[in-house]
Design a protein around this motif. Structure first.
Motif, PDB file in Angstrom:
ATOM      1  N   THR A   1      11.935 126.565  -8.904  1.00  0.00           N
ATOM      2  CA  THR A   1      11.735 125.240  -8.332  1.00  0.00           C
ATOM      3  C   THR A   1      10.259 124.992  -8.039  1.00  0.00           C
ATOM      4  OG1 THR A   1      13.944 125.312  -7.352  1.00  0.00           O
ATOM      5  CG2 THR A   1      12.400 123.717  -6.426  1.00  0.00           C
ATOM      6  N   LEU A   2       9.578 125.975  -7.473  1.00  0.00           N
ATOM      7  CA  LEU A   2       8.145 125.840  -7.197  1.00  0.00           C
ATOM      8  C   LEU A   2       7.349 125.703  -8.483  1.00  0.00           C
ATOM      9  CD1 LEU A   2       7.716 128.413  -4.293  1.00  0.00           C
ATOM     10  CD2 LEU A   2       7.722 125.909  -4.138  1.00  0.00           C
ATOM     11  N   PHE A   3       7.728 126.459  -9.519  1.00  0.00           N
ATOM     12  CA  PHE A   3       7.041 126.367 -10.805  1.00  0.00           C
ATOM     13  C   PHE A   3       7.190 124.976 -11.410  1.00  0.00           C
ATOM     14  CE2 PHE A   3       7.402 126.603 -15.455  1.00  0.00           C
ATOM     15  CZ  PHE A   3       6.110 127.015 -15.765  1.00  0.00           C
ATOM     16  N   VAL A   4       8.393 124.448 -11.416  1.00  0.00           N
ATOM     17  CA  VAL A   4       8.637 123.114 -11.981  1.00  0.00           C
ATOM     18  C   VAL A   4       7.914 122.058 -11.161  1.00  0.00           C
ATOM     19  CG1 VAL A   4      10.419 121.372 -12.407  1.00  0.00           C
ATOM     20  CG2 VAL A   4      10.812 123.731 -13.087  1.00  0.00           C
ATOM     21  N   ALA A   5       7.912 122.186  -9.835  1.00  0.00           N
ATOM     22  CA  ALA A   5       7.218 121.232  -8.976  1.00  0.00           C
ATOM     23  C   ALA A   5       5.720 121.247  -9.268  1.00  0.00           C
ATOM     24  CB  ALA A   5       7.479 121.539  -7.507  1.00  0.00           C
ATOM     25  N   ALA A   6       5.140 122.423  -9.419  1.00  0.00           N
ATOM     26  CA  ALA A   6       3.710 122.527  -9.731  1.00  0.00           C
ATOM     27  C   ALA A   6       3.410 121.925 -11.103  1.00  0.00           C
ATOM     28  CB  ALA A   6       3.264 123.989  -9.682  1.00  0.00           C
ATOM     29  N   TYR A   7       4.233 122.228 -12.080  1.00  0.00           N
ATOM     30  CA  TYR A   7       4.051 121.690 -13.430  1.00  0.00           C
ATOM     31  C   TYR A   7       4.110 120.164 -13.418  1.00  0.00           C
ATOM     32  CZ  TYR A   7       5.035 120.469 -18.271  1.00  0.00           C
ATOM     33  OH  TYR A   7       5.002 119.891 -19.515  1.00  0.00           O
ATOM     34  N   LEU A   8       5.120 119.616 -12.776  1.00  0.00           N
ATOM     35  CA  LEU A   8       5.247 118.160 -12.722  1.00  0.00           C
ATOM     36  C   LEU A   8       4.106 117.526 -11.938  1.00  0.00           C
ATOM     37  CD1 LEU A   8       9.097 117.731 -12.218  1.00  0.00           C
ATOM     38  CD2 LEU A   8       7.765 117.346 -14.302  1.00  0.00           C
ATOM     39  N   GLY A   9       3.636 118.199 -10.900  1.00  0.00           N
ATOM     40  CA  GLY A   9       2.484 117.701 -10.143  1.00  0.00           C
ATOM     41  C   GLY A   9       1.238 117.645 -10.994  1.00  0.00           C
ATOM     42  N   ILE A  10       1.004 118.684 -11.790  1.00  0.00           N
ATOM     43  CA  ILE A  10      -0.176 118.716 -12.672  1.00  0.00           C
ATOM     44  C   ILE A  10      -0.069 117.635 -13.747  1.00  0.00           C
ATOM     45  CG2 ILE A  10      -1.360 120.110 -14.418  1.00  0.00           C
ATOM     46  CD1 ILE A  10      -0.640 122.567 -12.633  1.00  0.00           C
ATOM     47  N   VAL A  11       1.109 117.487 -14.338  1.00  0.00           N
ATOM     48  CA  VAL A  11       1.312 116.447 -15.350  1.00  0.00           C
ATOM     49  C   VAL A  11       1.101 115.072 -14.733  1.00  0.00           C
ATOM     50  CG1 VAL A  11       3.032 115.347 -16.842  1.00  0.00           C
ATOM     51  CG2 VAL A  11       2.810 117.836 -16.825  1.00  0.00           C
ATOM     52  N   ASP A  12       1.593 114.863 -13.524  1.00  0.00           N
ATOM     53  CA  ASP A  12       1.423 113.589 -12.841  1.00  0.00           C
ATOM     54  C   ASP A  12      -0.049 113.294 -12.597  1.00  0.00           C
ATOM     55  OD1 ASP A  12       2.352 111.224 -11.384  1.00  0.00           O
ATOM     56  OD2 ASP A  12       1.728 112.310  -9.569  1.00  0.00           O
ATOM     57  N   LEU A  13      -0.781 114.282 -12.116  1.00  0.00           N
ATOM     58  CA  LEU A  13      -2.213 114.086 -11.884  1.00  0.00           C
ATOM     59  C   LEU A  13      -2.944 113.764 -13.187  1.00  0.00           C
ATOM     60  CD1 LEU A  13      -3.055 116.903  -9.320  1.00  0.00           C
ATOM     61  CD2 LEU A  13      -3.157 114.436  -8.946  1.00  0.00           C
ATOM     62  N   ALA A  14      -2.606 114.475 -14.245  1.00  0.00           N
ATOM     63  CA  ALA A  14      -3.264 114.240 -15.534  1.00  0.00           C
ATOM     64  C   ALA A  14      -2.957 112.837 -16.055  1.00  0.00           C
ATOM     65  CB  ALA A  14      -2.823 115.292 -16.546  1.00  0.00           C
ATOM     66  N   LEU A  15      -1.701 112.448 -16.024  1.00  0.00           N
ATOM     67  CA  LEU A  15      -1.338 111.119 -16.523  1.00  0.00           C
ATOM     68  C   LEU A  15      -1.907 110.012 -15.646  1.00  0.00           C
ATOM     69  CD1 LEU A  15       2.356 111.693 -17.650  1.00  0.00           C
ATOM     70  CD2 LEU A  15       0.324 111.429 -19.094  1.00  0.00           C
ATOM     71  N   THR A  16      -1.971 110.238 -14.337  1.00  0.00           N
ATOM     72  CA  THR A  16      -2.571 109.249 -13.449  1.00  0.00           C
ATOM     73  C   THR A  16      -4.046 109.063 -13.793  1.00  0.00           C
ATOM     74  OG1 THR A  16      -1.040 109.804 -11.666  1.00  0.00           O
ATOM     75  CG2 THR A  16      -3.073 108.677 -11.033  1.00  0.00           C
ATOM     76  N   GLY A  17      -4.754 110.167 -14.021  1.00  0.00           N
ATOM     77  CA  GLY A  17      -6.157 110.084 -14.405  1.00  0.00           C
ATOM     78  C   GLY A  17      -6.366 109.369 -15.728  1.00  0.00           C
ATOM     79  N   ILE A  18      -5.521 109.690 -16.693  1.00  0.00           N
ATOM     80  CA  ILE A  18      -5.640 109.076 -18.023  1.00  0.00           C
ATOM     81  C   ILE A  18      -5.382 107.574 -17.947  1.00  0.00           C
ATOM     82  CG2 ILE A  18      -4.558 108.933 -20.297  1.00  0.00           C
ATOM     83  CD1 ILE A  18      -4.100 112.000 -20.068  1.00  0.00           C
ATOM     84  N   PHE A  19      -4.289 107.177 -17.305  1.00  0.00           N
ATOM     85  CA  PHE A  19      -3.954 105.761 -17.242  1.00  0.00           C
ATOM     86  C   PHE A  19      -4.924 104.985 -16.359  1.00  0.00           C
ATOM     87  CE2 PHE A  19       0.251 107.219 -18.752  1.00  0.00           C
ATOM     88  CZ  PHE A  19       0.305 106.419 -19.902  1.00  0.00           C
ATOM     89  N   THR A  20      -5.493 105.611 -15.334  1.00  0.00           N
ATOM     90  CA  THR A  20      -6.506 104.950 -14.513  1.00  0.00           C
ATOM     91  C   THR A  20      -7.731 104.611 -15.340  1.00  0.00           C
ATOM     92  OG1 THR A  20      -5.712 106.110 -12.544  1.00  0.00           O
ATOM     93  CG2 THR A  20      -7.906 105.149 -12.434  1.00  0.00           C
ATOM     94  N   LYS A  21      -8.156 105.541 -16.187  1.00  0.00           N
ATOM     95  CA  LYS A  21      -9.320 105.286 -17.044  1.00  0.00           C
ATOM     96  C   LYS A  21      -9.031 104.230 -18.103  1.00  0.00           C
ATOM     97  CE  LYS A  21     -11.532 109.625 -16.232  1.00  0.00           C
ATOM     98  NZ  LYS A  21     -12.448 110.610 -16.674  1.00  0.00           N
ATOM     99  N   ILE A  22      -7.792 104.214 -18.613  1.00  0.00           N
ATOM    100  CA  ILE A  22      -7.423 103.220 -19.621  1.00  0.00           C
ATOM    101  C   ILE A  22      -7.371 101.819 -19.010  1.00  0.00           C
ATOM    102  CG2 ILE A  22      -5.524 102.408 -21.092  1.00  0.00           C
ATOM    103  CD1 ILE A  22      -4.865 105.347 -21.651  1.00  0.00           C
ATOM    104  N   ILE A  23      -6.779 101.706 -17.829  1.00  0.00           N
ATOM    105  CA  ILE A  23      -6.597 100.389 -17.193  1.00  0.00           C
ATOM    106  C   ILE A  23      -7.919  99.840 -16.667  1.00  0.00           C
ATOM    107  CG2 ILE A  23      -5.515  99.219 -15.227  1.00  0.00           C
ATOM    108  CD1 ILE A  23      -3.084 101.028 -15.662  1.00  0.00           C
ATOM    109  N   SER A  24      -8.762 100.681 -16.094  1.00  0.00           N
ATOM    110  CA  SER A  24     -10.003 100.169 -15.506  1.00  0.00           C
ATOM    111  C   SER A  24     -11.168 100.159 -16.434  1.00  0.00           C
ATOM    112  CB  SER A  24     -10.394 100.953 -14.267  1.00  0.00           C
ATOM    113  OG  SER A  24     -10.443 102.328 -14.524  1.00  0.00           O
TER     114      SER A  24
END
Length: 60
Positions: free
Chosen positions: A37-60
């Motif tokens: 559970t901790l591994f999946v939570a960390a993985y999803l957190g990292i993916v979320d941070l990466a996608l948030t960064g990518i989409f923030t740069k695309i939108i702005s």
């Protein structure tokens, strides 16, 4: 009523056949579930941070 009593008798007989896990096996299984559970939570957190960064740069 007979069907219900028959079901209860059969269920009780089946439960006697079950091999229940010991305390040690339950403990290790619990640790595996927590670790996974901790591994999946960390993985999803990292993916979320990466996608948030990518989409923030695309939108702005």
């Amino acid at each position: 009523m007979e069907k219900i009593l028959s079901f209860v008798r059969e269920a009780k007989a089946e439960l006697k056949k079950v091999t229940w896990p010991g305390k040690k096996q339950v403990w290790y299984s619990t640790l595996v579930v927590i670790a996974f559970t901790l591994f999946v939570a960390a993985y999803l957190g990292i993916v979320d941070l990466a996608l948030t960064g990518i989409f923030t740069k695309i939108i702005s």
